[in-house]
Design a protein around this motif. Sequence first.
Motif, short mmCIF file in Angstrom:
data_model
loop_
_atom_site.label_atom_id
_atom_site.label_comp_id
_atom_site.label_asym_id
_atom_site.label_seq_id
_atom_site.Cartn_x
_atom_site.Cartn_y
_atom_site.Cartn_z
N TYR A 102 46.41 32.93 38.28
CA TYR A 102 45.11 32.32 37.96
C TYR A 102 45.16 30.81 37.76
O TYR A 102 44.12 30.19 37.53
CB TYR A 102 44.50 33.00 36.73
CG TYR A 102 43.83 34.31 37.09
CD1 TYR A 102 42.59 34.32 37.71
CD2 TYR A 102 44.47 35.51 36.84
CE1 TYR A 102 41.98 35.52 38.07
CE2 TYR A 102 43.86 36.72 37.19
CZ TYR A 102 42.62 36.71 37.81
OH TYR A 102 42.02 37.90 38.17
N TYR B 65 38.15 30.67 36.58
CA TYR B 65 37.83 32.02 36.12
C TYR B 65 37.53 31.99 34.63
O TYR B 65 38.32 31.47 33.84
CB TYR B 65 39.01 32.96 36.41
CG TYR B 65 38.79 34.39 36.02
CD1 TYR B 65 37.62 35.07 36.38
CD2 TYR B 65 39.76 35.09 35.29
CE1 TYR B 65 37.42 36.39 36.03
CE2 TYR B 65 39.58 36.41 34.93
CZ TYR B 65 38.40 37.06 35.31
OH TYR B 65 38.21 38.37 34.95
N TYR C 199 40.07 30.88 31.61
CA TYR C 199 41.34 31.54 31.91
C TYR C 199 42.13 30.82 33.00
O TYR C 199 43.35 30.73 32.93
CB TYR C 199 41.09 33.00 32.31
CG TYR C 199 40.50 33.83 31.20
CD1 TYR C 199 41.07 33.83 29.94
CD2 TYR C 199 39.37 34.63 31.41
CE1 TYR C 199 40.54 34.60 28.91
CE2 TYR C 199 38.83 35.39 30.40
CZ TYR C 199 39.42 35.38 29.15
OH TYR C 199 38.89 36.13 28.13
N GLY D 92 36.25 34.96 33.08
CA GLY D 92 36.19 36.34 32.61
C GLY D 92 34.83 36.97 32.73
O GLY D 92 34.68 38.18 32.52
#
Length: 306
Positions: free
Chosen positions: A43, A48, A275, A50
């Motif tokens: 990642y 990102y 993230y 979540g």
Amino acid sequence: MVKGIFGRKKSYGEAAVTYLMVTPCIVLLVLFVLYPLCWVLRYVFYDYDGLHAAKFIGLENFVRLFTRDADYWRSVRNTFVYAVGKLLITIPLSFFLAVLLNAKLKCQSVFRAVIFMPTIISTAVMSLVFYFMFNSYNGIVNQMLMKISAIDKPIEWFGRDMAMVTAIIVAAWGAVGNYMIYFLAGLQTVPEEMYEVAKLDGAGYFQTLFYVVLPLLGPVMQTVLMLAIITALKGFESIMVLTGGGPAGATDVMYLYVYRAFFPTQGDAAFIPQYGYGSAVAVVTAVITGLITILYLKSSAKMNRE
């Protein structure tokens, strides 16, 4: 028959028992070390949060970190200040206490237990107690200092000027007992003959301590320093409880910054996890910690050779 770890032939039953006993460790290693590591390494290239689908952005997270995130590099600087301050207090004090407790004292076991006690107390609980003790208005520290006329007005222990000092004091208090045990174990391995020889040669107490005992404690000192450096660089729990990285980022450290990227608090921007960016920050932070550890190990090996 199968070949064991040390070359000894073992029956299939013995081998099955061996692998069965090792299996839980392997499963835990895969679940809590290898899988999270692979997840993070994947990642770092994504945006990102979540909530929405991960979006591939290449090296943008690293570009942002190295060119636009001044807060992170301030946390790196704070980490070094915190680590150096903690080491300068913890190591000499641990050694001094170990020397004291290695002498023939009454209630020696009681003193050892009392000094070691902070090591087994929860960091969060310990930090919360110190938070109330150092409270600017009704904390016992300010009350005692004012009672003995050491200060005229309460000190802002969690203000911008004193917050890092307070965090270092709390961290050192929690770590002294642990390293004291290492030094104490090392001191008890020094042969009595060494003290006697030094005394016959006319060496005083401090000369014996610094020129005879300390060199013999070289391996213990190296181990303690390595553990202390890594722990100081990675530590953030007490800071999170005491100041949350504030005020205005004055006590923000690397691993607290990483933590907040994955688990943002109400004070963080947008209150949304990052993230992808947090993974990039975690990787860079781990690399910094690893490089410092490698540099210490190399310098330590060089000192051994010399």
